[in-house]
Design a protein around this motif. Structure first.
Motif, PDB file in Angstrom:
ATOM      1  N   GLY A 294      -4.785   8.857   3.076  1.00  0.00           N
ATOM      2  CA  GLY A 294      -5.525   7.609   3.128  1.00  0.00           C
ATOM      3  C   GLY A 294      -4.741   6.433   2.591  1.00  0.00           C
ATOM      4  O   GLY A 294      -3.505   6.435   2.544  1.00  0.00           O
ATOM      5  N   VAL A 295      -5.456   5.406   2.171  1.00  0.00           N
ATOM      6  CA  VAL A 295      -4.869   4.176   1.653  1.00  0.00           C
ATOM      7  C   VAL A 295      -4.665   4.317   0.144  1.00  0.00           C
ATOM      8  O   VAL A 295      -5.550   4.805  -0.565  1.00  0.00           O
ATOM      9  N   PHE A 296      -3.504   3.875  -0.334  1.00  0.00           N
ATOM     10  CA  PHE A 296      -3.176   4.005  -1.755  1.00  0.00           C
ATOM     11  C   PHE A 296      -2.737   2.663  -2.334  1.00  0.00           C
ATOM     12  O   PHE A 296      -2.057   1.873  -1.667  1.00  0.00           O
ATOM     13  N   LEU A 297      -3.133   2.430  -3.570  1.00  0.00           N
ATOM     14  CA  LEU A 297      -2.527   1.394  -4.392  1.00  0.00           C
ATOM     15  C   LEU A 297      -1.368   2.062  -5.114  1.00  0.00           C
ATOM     16  O   LEU A 297      -1.525   3.153  -5.672  1.00  0.00           O
ATOM     17  N   TYR A 298      -0.191   1.454  -5.070  1.00  0.00           N
ATOM     18  CA  TYR A 298       0.967   2.093  -5.710  1.00  0.00           C
ATOM     19  C   TYR A 298       1.750   1.082  -6.529  1.00  0.00           C
ATOM     20  O   TYR A 298       1.724  -0.122  -6.277  1.00  0.00           O
ATOM     21  N   TYR A 299       2.438   1.611  -7.553  1.00  0.00           N
ATOM     22  CA  TYR A 299       3.179   0.749  -8.475  1.00  0.00           C
ATOM     23  C   TYR A 299       4.238   1.595  -9.176  1.00  0.00           C
ATOM     24  O   TYR A 299       4.164   2.834  -9.165  1.00  0.00           O
ATOM     25  N   PRO A 300       5.232   0.967  -9.802  1.00  0.00           N
ATOM     26  CA  PRO A 300       6.277   1.729 -10.488  1.00  0.00           C
ATOM     27  C   PRO A 300       5.737   2.459 -11.712  1.00  0.00           C
ATOM     28  O   PRO A 300       4.552   2.393 -12.037  1.00  0.00           O
TER      29      PRO A 300
END
Length: 312
Positions: free
Chosen positions: A276-282
């Motif tokens: 699905g859709v993801f929020l991603y960050y380091p």
């Protein structure tokens, strides 16, 4: 030609002591202000003067004054040190509470969902945070481009990123408009697609995305052809609604068109399931409070099935 340089170790050592003495014109009062002993203040000044290579104070049994070198050093060091302290306070504030500029790289198709109501409710909850949304199909390097986080389909999120799911897994479905099928038979097999106009999408790396299928548990990819190549899902969707050809799209994007009769499903049994859709960050160790607040806000109000992002 660029000159080589180094920051001298301990370049700021003793500066705060110097400024305190210059302000009070007293070693003892400076020591009291800084919470150290007068001997520690004297030692710090000796080290500073030795490093600079000039005497900064004129000391007598009754008073403390500045030498010419001390006056010049004070005129430059005082505003610079005050600016450094102010900069530290600003940075400390951003590290302690949600504030500052939060930059997000998101696909164009997701923007309406973010703006209504997610971003509106976040901005209301955190008035000290400014949100900047860069809507693009490009898969950007978050750190290099100065973004705090991004939103993408799961398969396009790098393994070294921390990913927060915003939706369940999605199906990729093939749809066409009633107008399109008024002049053509609906495909019954993947081979039938050779006789149809298939709308394609060019990825951000320049390649044409193949269509994906689930054939009795086996994943297949097929290169299709057709009259239109677009760079994002919304353009492909619009073309399908207009009857230009068939489109393969994440199911949430076509839900409204199906409900309103503007689109119809075909080859449903071959639809693959994708992340699905993801929020991603380091790395989570680098999270600032503004991003942590946004992550928590997103988790409390996950994206629904109303839209899906452009893929890379």
């Amino acid at each position: 030609m660029k000159q080589n340089f180094t920051v001298r170790q301990g370049a700021l050592d003793g500066v705060e002591v110097f400024l305190s003495i210059a302000h009070h014109r007293s070693f003892r009062r400076a020591a009291a202000e800084l919470g150290v002993t007068p001997s520690a203040v004297s030692q710090a000044v000796r080290v500073l003067e030795a490093r600079i290579g000039a005497a900064l104070f004129i000391r007598t049994t009754r008073s403390v004054g500045l030498t010419e070198a001390g006056e010049r050093f004070l005129s430059r060091a005082k505003p610079a040190f005050e600016e450094l302290v102010a900069a530290s306070e600003v940075a400390r504030g951003l590290g302690q509470r949600p504030a500052g500029l939060l930059r997000l790289s998101v696909p164009r198709a997701v923007v309406p969902i973010l703006l209504e109501p997610l971003i509106a409710s976040f901005c209301e909850a955190y008035p000290e945070v400014e949100v900047e949304i860069a809507a693009s199909a490009e898969l950007v390097d978050l750190a290099a481009e100065g973004f705090d986080a991004g939103i993408r389909l799961g398969q396009f999120v790098d393994a070294d990123m921390v990913a927060v799911p915003l939706t369940p897994p999605l199906r990729l479905v093939i749809v066409g408009s009633p107008t399109y099928f008024a002049q053509r038979n609906r495909p019954e097999s993947m081979d039938d697609l050779r006789q149809h106009a298939c709308l394609r999408r060019r990825r951000s790396n320049g390649s044409l995305a193949p269509w994906s299928f689930n054939d009795n548990g086996h994943a297949l990819e097929i290169a299709v052809s057709g009259p239109l190549i677009a760079h994002d899902f919304p353009t492909v969707l619009g073309a399908a609604v207009e009857g230009i050809g068939l489109a393969q799209l994440p199911e949430p994007m076509v839900a409204e068109g199906l409900r309103e009769g503007k689109l119809v499903h075909v080859l449903e049994s071959f639809a693959p399931v994708i992340p699905g859709v993801f929020l991603y960050y380091p790395d989570r160790r680098q999270i600032m409070p503004k991003l942590r607040a946004f992550i928590d806000h997103v988790k409390s109000r996950p994206l629904g099935h109303g839209a899906a992002p452009d893929a890379g």
